[in-house]
Design a protein around this motif. Structure first.
Motif, PDB file in Angstrom:
ATOM      1  N   GLY A 234       0.802  -1.217   0.000  1.00 35.34           N
ATOM      2  CA  GLY A 234       0.000   0.000   0.000  1.00 35.34           C
ATOM      3  C   GLY A 234       0.828   1.257   0.000  1.00 35.34           C
ATOM      4  N   ILE A 235       0.120   2.378  -0.131  1.00 29.09           N
ATOM      5  CA  ILE A 235       0.827   3.644  -0.285  1.00 29.09           C
ATOM      6  C   ILE A 235       1.308   4.226   1.047  1.00 29.09           C
ATOM      7  N   TYR A 236       0.858   3.618   2.167  1.00 29.84           N
ATOM      8  CA  TYR A 236       1.330   4.107   3.455  1.00 29.84           C
ATOM      9  C   TYR A 236       2.365   3.179   4.089  1.00 29.84           C
ATOM     10  N   ASP A 244       6.736  19.902  -1.743  1.00 33.27           N
ATOM     11  CA  ASP A 244       5.529  20.404  -2.391  1.00 33.27           C
ATOM     12  C   ASP A 244       4.255  19.933  -1.678  1.00 33.27           C
ATOM     13  N   GLY A 245       4.416  19.220  -0.539  1.00 35.36           N
ATOM     14  CA  GLY A 245       3.252  18.764   0.231  1.00 35.36           C
ATOM     15  C   GLY A 245       2.622  17.487  -0.302  1.00 35.36           C
ATOM     16  N   GLU A 246       3.137  16.964  -1.425  1.00 38.03           N
ATOM     17  CA  GLU A 246       2.576  15.733  -2.002  1.00 38.03           C
ATOM     18  C   GLU A 246       3.096  14.498  -1.270  1.00 38.03           C
ATOM     19  N   HIS A 247       2.304  13.437  -1.370  1.00 38.89           N
ATOM     20  CA  HIS A 247       2.634  12.144  -0.746  1.00 38.89           C
ATOM     21  C   HIS A 247       3.331  11.268  -1.809  1.00 38.89           C
ATOM     22  N   TYR A 248       4.570  10.884  -1.544  1.00 34.00           N
ATOM     23  CA  TYR A 248       5.303  10.043  -2.505  1.00 34.00           C
ATOM     24  C   TYR A 248       5.551   8.673  -1.886  1.00 34.00           C
ATOM     25  N   HIS A 249       4.966   7.634  -2.468  1.00 38.46           N
ATOM     26  CA  HIS A 249       5.107   6.295  -1.879  1.00 38.46           C
ATOM     27  C   HIS A 249       6.021   5.416  -2.741  1.00 38.46           C
ATOM     28  N   HIS A 250       6.271   4.199  -2.260  1.00 30.64           N
ATOM     29  CA  HIS A 250       7.379   3.401  -2.808  1.00 30.64           C
ATOM     30  C   HIS A 250       7.021   2.403  -3.911  1.00 30.64           C
ATOM     31  N   ILE A 251       5.769   2.392  -4.366  1.00 29.73           N
ATOM     32  CA  ILE A 251       5.466   1.494  -5.492  1.00 29.73           C
ATOM     33  C   ILE A 251       5.438   2.371  -6.749  1.00 29.73           C
ATOM     34  N   LEU A 252       6.417   2.099  -7.613  1.00 30.41           N
ATOM     35  CA  LEU A 252       6.718   3.046  -8.688  1.00 30.41           C
ATOM     36  C   LEU A 252       6.232   2.547 -10.039  1.00 30.41           C
ATOM     37  N   ASP A 253       5.965   3.508 -10.898  1.00 28.42           N
ATOM     38  CA  ASP A 253       5.539   3.216 -12.256  1.00 28.42           C
ATOM     39  C   ASP A 253       6.768   3.291 -13.163  1.00 28.42           C
ATOM     40  N   GLY A 254       7.155   2.140 -13.701  1.00 29.81           N
ATOM     41  CA  GLY A 254       8.367   2.070 -14.511  1.00 29.81           C
ATOM     42  C   GLY A 254       8.237   2.814 -15.834  1.00 29.81           C
ATOM     43  N   LYS A 255       7.029   3.254 -16.180  1.00 24.55           N
ATOM     44  CA  LYS A 255       6.865   3.985 -17.446  1.00 24.55           C
ATOM     45  C   LYS A 255       6.989   5.490 -17.231  1.00 24.55           C
ATOM     46  N   GLY A 257       8.040   6.859 -14.180  1.00 25.05           N
ATOM     47  CA  GLY A 257       9.118   7.146 -13.230  1.00 25.05           C
ATOM     48  C   GLY A 257       8.628   7.692 -11.902  1.00 25.05           C
ATOM     49  N   TYR A 258       7.309   7.805 -11.733  1.00 23.95           N
ATOM     50  CA  TYR A 258       6.735   8.355 -10.491  1.00 23.95           C
ATOM     51  C   TYR A 258       5.966   7.290  -9.709  1.00 23.95           C
ATOM     52  N   PRO A 259       5.708   7.553  -8.424  1.00 26.73           N
ATOM     53  CA  PRO A 259       4.869   6.617  -7.662  1.00 26.73           C
ATOM     54  C   PRO A 259       3.516   6.440  -8.366  1.00 26.73           C
ATOM     55  N   ILE A 260       3.006   5.224  -8.333  1.00 26.18           N
ATOM     56  CA  ILE A 260       1.761   4.926  -9.034  1.00 26.18           C
ATOM     57  C   ILE A 260       0.592   5.658  -8.389  1.00 26.18           C
ATOM     58  N   GLN A 261      -0.200   6.317  -9.215  1.00 24.10           N
ATOM     59  CA  GLN A 261      -1.402   6.989  -8.721  1.00 24.10           C
ATOM     60  C   GLN A 261      -2.554   6.493  -9.538  1.00 24.10           C
ATOM     61  N   ASN A 262      -3.297   5.541  -8.967  1.00 25.14           N
ATOM     62  CA  ASN A 262      -4.415   4.986  -9.717  1.00 25.14           C
ATOM     63  C   ASN A 262      -5.664   4.908  -8.848  1.00 25.14           C
ATOM     64  N   GLY A 263      -5.665   5.664  -7.759  1.00 30.88           N
ATOM     65  CA  GLY A 263      -6.840   5.669  -6.891  1.00 30.88           C
ATOM     66  C   GLY A 263      -6.833   4.567  -5.850  1.00 30.88           C
ATOM     67  N   LEU A 264      -5.868   3.625  -5.964  1.00 39.01           N
ATOM     68  CA  LEU A 264      -5.798   2.555  -4.970  1.00 39.01           C
ATOM     69  C   LEU A 264      -4.976   3.000  -3.769  1.00 39.01           C
ATOM     70  N   VAL A 265      -5.374   2.518  -2.607  1.00 41.67           N
ATOM     71  CA  VAL A 265      -4.626   2.784  -1.384  1.00 41.67           C
ATOM     72  C   VAL A 265      -3.852   1.522  -0.984  1.00 41.67           C
ATOM     73  N   SER A 266      -4.472   0.362  -1.195  1.00 41.91           N
ATOM     74  CA  SER A 266      -3.748  -0.881  -0.920  1.00 41.91           C
ATOM     75  C   SER A 266      -4.391  -2.060  -1.638  1.00 41.91           C
ATOM     76  N   GLY A 288      -3.866  -1.723 -10.989  1.00 43.26           N
ATOM     77  CA  GLY A 288      -5.088  -0.964 -10.741  1.00 43.26           C
ATOM     78  C   GLY A 288      -6.275  -1.876 -10.477  1.00 43.26           C
ATOM     79  N   LEU A 289      -7.381  -1.259 -10.045  1.00 37.33           N
ATOM     80  CA  LEU A 289      -8.535  -2.040  -9.581  1.00 37.33           C
ATOM     81  C   LEU A 289      -9.104  -2.973 -10.652  1.00 37.33           C
ATOM     82  N   GLU A 290      -9.369  -2.441 -11.828  1.00 29.64           N
ATOM     83  CA  GLU A 290     -10.092  -3.243 -12.816  1.00 29.64           C
ATOM     84  C   GLU A 290      -9.258  -4.405 -13.339  1.00 29.64           C
ATOM     85  N   ASP A 291      -8.056  -4.093 -13.839  1.00 24.33           N
ATOM     86  CA  ASP A 291      -7.202  -5.157 -14.398  1.00 24.33           C
ATOM     87  C   ASP A 291      -6.696  -6.076 -13.289  1.00 24.33           C
TER      88      ASP A 291
END
Ligand code: ADP
Ligand code: MG
Length: 334
Positions: A234-236, A244-255, A257-266, A288-291
């Motif tokens: 999960g992201i926590y 910048d006040g943003e939350h940066y977590h450790h599961i990264l998007d290899g495409k 280069g940033y932490p994955i943001q797909n609406g999932l928390v865990s 992500g949730l659907e796939d």
């Protein structure tokens, strides 16, 4: 007479031998709680094995076999011990299943962010662009006969952080079993495996981690069968707040280069093998949730719990009969 019979009976009643131990290993707190058949020697062997796995598979420590493989990128193939060969092959399998969303070749990006380390930071865009070409898992060349691996491009590096704890939990379970331990909870920094039958014959109750409070509180309970692993990504788990006040977590998007943001928390996985549970918890999160849900439903013996913003819990089809939501601040999604 009845009294005597009863006291005789209670004398003979089976009293399981219990015991527990915790140690800092694999960069986290690892604990073994034995409920039946406690054997101190076997528990000690587990901790030695965990340390052995770390000195083979850690990407953060210098001199591990994985570190040697990474340093030889673009230069030479490296002979691998069977355990590392197996873990790398499994990681490649999950990269294939997820079309690279799960990516063991993500090492250069993980190092750039260094989330969870003292020097964690938001990399420059130019730094991200520099590492992206060196993260294609197809460039990991493994040879099953020679038992070697070769990272085809200089600048590549493997990171097995998303799968090693699960492998280690499976190892712990088989060591305990060989040592006569009949029932135990193996907890490697939240990577849970319930081994054997609980002495009272009931299901194991395992709390599903609250992703907003990664140590200690639970959103619900799973009634788990003997020999089941429950793993959450999960992201926590590991993150930092940027300037910048943003939350940066450790599961990264290899495409990107940033932490994955797909609406999932865990994502939480429930299945028999812990290496699969660990790899899949990260894999489904990255998909992500659907796939991710579609993949979970397609795999035999695998169940998944997704938590999405805003506090909505999605269950795969086998879960409703074993999972109870206990935290009323979450709702069940359809
Ligand atoms: P935890 O470390 O909390 O058990 P995970 O099993 O989800 O969490 O693994 C996250 C770790 O996996 C990261 O810290 C990093 O080392 C590695 N990683 C990050 N992004 C990816 C990815 N897209 N694919 C595979 N591994 C990743
Ligand atoms: Mg994982």
């Amino acid at each position: 007479m009845l009294c005597i019979l009863m006291s005789l009976f209670s004398c003979r009643a089976y009293k399981p031998k219990t015991g527990e131990a915790s140690e800092l290993a694999m960069g986290t707190i690892c604990s073994i709680r034995v409920y039946d058949g406690y054997n101190r020697n076997a528990v000690n062997q587990v901790f030695s094995r965990l340390n052995e796995i770390t000195v083979t598979m850690s990407a953060n420590d210098e001199g591990t076999v994985l570190d040697r493989l990474n340093r030889a990128a673009g230069i030479a193939a490296i002979q691998l011990p069977d355990d590392l060969f197996y873990v790398i092959s499994s990681a490649i399998h999950y990269a294939e299943l997820s079309n690279s969303a799960f990516n063991p070749a993500i090492g250069p990006l993980v190092k750039l962010w260094n989330i969870g380390m003292d020097d964690e930071r938001i990399p420059l865009l130019s730094e991200i662009d520099e590492v992206l070409p060196f993260m294609d898992y197809h460039d990991i060349q493994i040879d099953g006969i020679a038992r070697t691996a070769f990272l085809a491009k200089k600048g590549m590096a493997l990171d097995l952080g998303a799968i090693v704890k699960g492998y280690a939990a499976d190892q712990a379970s088989s060591i305990l079993k060989s040592g006569g331990v009949k029932a135990a909870i193996i907890d490697l920094g939240g990577n849970i495996l319930v081994m054997g039958k609980k002495p009272d014959g009931k299901a194991w109750n395992v709390g599903v981690q609250n992703p907003y409070d990664s140590r200690g509180s639970y959103i619900g309970i799973i009634a788990a069968e003997p020999d089941t692993s429950i793993v959450t990504s999960g992201i926590y788990e590991r993150y930092f707040l940027g300037d910048d006040g943003e939350h940066y977590h450790h599961i990264l998007d290899g495409k990107t280069g940033y932490p994955i943001q797909n609406g999932l928390v865990s994502t939480t996985i429930v299945c028999a093998s812990s290496i699969d549970a660990d790899a899949l918890s990260t894999t489904l999160f990255t998909m992500g949730l659907e796939d991710g849900m579609a993949l979970a439903e397609s795999l035999e013996g695998v169940e998944a719990i997704f938590i999405a913003e805003p506090r909505v819990v999605y269950l795969s089809s086998g879960l409703p009969k074993v999972f109870t939501l206990t935290d009323a601040s979450f709702t069940l999604g359809q």
